[in-house]
Design a protein around this motif. Structure first.
Motif, short mmCIF file in Angstrom:
data_model
loop_
_atom_site.label_atom_id
_atom_site.label_comp_id
_atom_site.label_asym_id
_atom_site.label_seq_id
_atom_site.Cartn_x
_atom_site.Cartn_y
_atom_site.Cartn_z
N ARG A 23 0.80 -1.23 0.00
CA ARG A 23 0.00 0.00 0.00
C ARG A 23 0.83 1.28 0.00
N HIS A 24 2.11 1.17 -0.26
CA HIS A 24 2.88 2.39 -0.55
C HIS A 24 2.57 2.80 -1.97
N ASP A 25 2.66 4.09 -2.23
CA ASP A 25 2.37 4.62 -3.57
C ASP A 25 3.65 5.06 -4.26
N ILE A 26 3.63 4.98 -5.59
CA ILE A 26 4.68 5.53 -6.43
C ILE A 26 4.01 6.50 -7.40
N GLU A 55 4.98 1.36 -17.69
CA GLU A 55 5.11 0.00 -18.21
C GLU A 55 6.30 -0.73 -17.57
N ALA A 56 7.43 -0.05 -17.45
CA ALA A 56 8.61 -0.65 -16.84
C ALA A 56 8.36 -0.98 -15.37
N VAL A 57 7.78 -0.05 -14.63
CA VAL A 57 7.51 -0.26 -13.21
C VAL A 57 6.57 -1.45 -13.00
N LEU A 58 5.57 -1.56 -13.86
CA LEU A 58 4.59 -2.63 -13.69
C LEU A 58 5.14 -4.01 -14.02
N THR A 59 6.34 -4.08 -14.59
CA THR A 59 6.96 -5.39 -14.81
C THR A 59 7.44 -6.01 -13.51
N VAL A 60 7.60 -5.20 -12.46
CA VAL A 60 8.09 -5.71 -11.18
C VAL A 60 7.21 -5.35 -9.99
N LEU A 61 6.26 -4.46 -10.15
CA LEU A 61 5.45 -3.99 -9.03
C LEU A 61 4.06 -4.62 -9.05
N PRO A 62 3.68 -5.35 -8.01
CA PRO A 62 2.30 -5.84 -7.94
C PRO A 62 1.37 -4.67 -7.65
N VAL A 63 0.22 -4.66 -8.30
CA VAL A 63 -0.74 -3.56 -8.16
C VAL A 63 -1.81 -3.96 -7.14
N GLU A 64 -2.13 -3.03 -6.26
CA GLU A 64 -3.17 -3.25 -5.25
C GLU A 64 -4.53 -3.38 -5.96
N THR A 65 -5.24 -4.45 -5.67
CA THR A 65 -6.56 -4.64 -6.28
C THR A 65 -7.65 -4.85 -5.23
N ARG A 95 -4.57 -2.24 -16.59
CA ARG A 95 -5.37 -3.45 -16.85
C ARG A 95 -4.52 -4.61 -17.34
N SER A 96 -3.48 -4.32 -18.13
CA SER A 96 -2.67 -5.41 -18.67
C SER A 96 -1.86 -6.11 -17.58
N HIS A 97 -1.55 -5.41 -16.51
CA HIS A 97 -0.77 -6.01 -15.43
C HIS A 97 -1.64 -6.39 -14.22
N ALA A 98 -2.81 -5.80 -14.13
CA ALA A 98 -3.73 -6.10 -13.03
C ALA A 98 -5.15 -5.98 -13.57
N PRO A 99 -5.69 -7.07 -14.15
CA PRO A 99 -7.01 -7.00 -14.79
C PRO A 99 -8.11 -6.43 -13.89
N GLY A 131 0.15 14.41 -17.53
CA GLY A 131 0.85 13.16 -17.78
C GLY A 131 1.41 12.50 -16.54
N GLY A 132 0.61 12.39 -15.51
CA GLY A 132 1.06 11.76 -14.28
C GLY A 132 0.09 10.69 -13.80
N VAL A 133 0.63 9.73 -13.05
CA VAL A 133 -0.17 8.65 -12.49
C VAL A 133 0.45 8.24 -11.16
N VAL A 134 -0.40 7.87 -10.22
CA VAL A 134 0.04 7.32 -8.93
C VAL A 134 -0.46 5.89 -8.87
N ILE A 135 0.44 4.97 -8.54
CA ILE A 135 0.11 3.55 -8.45
C ILE A 135 0.31 3.08 -7.01
N ARG A 136 -0.62 2.27 -6.51
CA ARG A 136 -0.50 1.70 -5.16
C ARG A 136 0.03 0.27 -5.27
N LYS A 137 1.04 -0.01 -4.47
CA LYS A 137 1.65 -1.34 -4.47
C LYS A 137 0.76 -2.35 -3.76
N GLY A 138 0.59 -3.50 -4.38
CA GLY A 138 -0.15 -4.60 -3.79
C GLY A 138 0.80 -5.56 -3.09
N VAL A 139 0.37 -6.78 -2.96
CA VAL A 139 1.18 -7.78 -2.28
C VAL A 139 1.68 -8.83 -3.28
#
Length: 151
Positions: A23-26, A55-65, A95-99, A131-139
């Protein structure tokens, strides 16, 4: 060089991503975003677009769902219904990394607060407005020990 690691994931960014907890954000922000120099963790990727960094970050970061929203972007020009091309790119990447992931639209002031409170802010070379986005890390879930033979 590392095998299997996206080339945009710099050593500083990899360190920040690995240090993040559930639940930390980037925040991945555009080149115009006001970034406080006192923010503890700022990573600069000036030559990359925000979508490429996401796209690069989502190759290694699980997304909170498990929450109503997984990611946030700004509402453009005070019109919540306005969909800029970059918003479609962000949504497709999430969606492509966390449907089950949801990209929510928030007022610019709320977005700036979320970005400022993020664990890490990545300043990109993105020149498109909003052009900004904040993503929350999942587990990362543990492997099924019944089929995991690495023990």
């Amino acid at each position: 060089m590392l095998i299997g690691v996206h080339p945009l994931l710099s050593p500083d960014l990899l360190h920040a991503l690995r240090s993040m907890g559930h639940r930390h954000d980037i925040a991945i922000v555009d080149a115009n975003f006001p970034c406080d120099p006192d923010h503890r963790r700022v990573v600069r990727l000036d030559g990359a677009s925000a979508a490429d960094v996401l796209e690069a970050v989502l190759t290694v970061l699980p997304v909170e769902t498990e929450e109503p929203a997984s990611a946030w972007r700004m509402i453009a020009y005070d019109d919540p219904a306005m969909m800029l091309p970059i918003f479609d790119e962000f949504a497709a990447l999430v969606r492509s990394h966390a449907p089950d992931g949801v990209l929510a639209a928030v007022e610019p002031n709320e977005f700036k607060q979320r970005a400022g409170a993020s664990y890490v802010v990545v300043v990109t070379g993105e020149q498109r407005l909003y052009g900004g986005v904040v993503i929350r890390k999942g587990v990362v879930t543990a492997p099924d020990t019944r089929t995991d033979h690495r023990r």
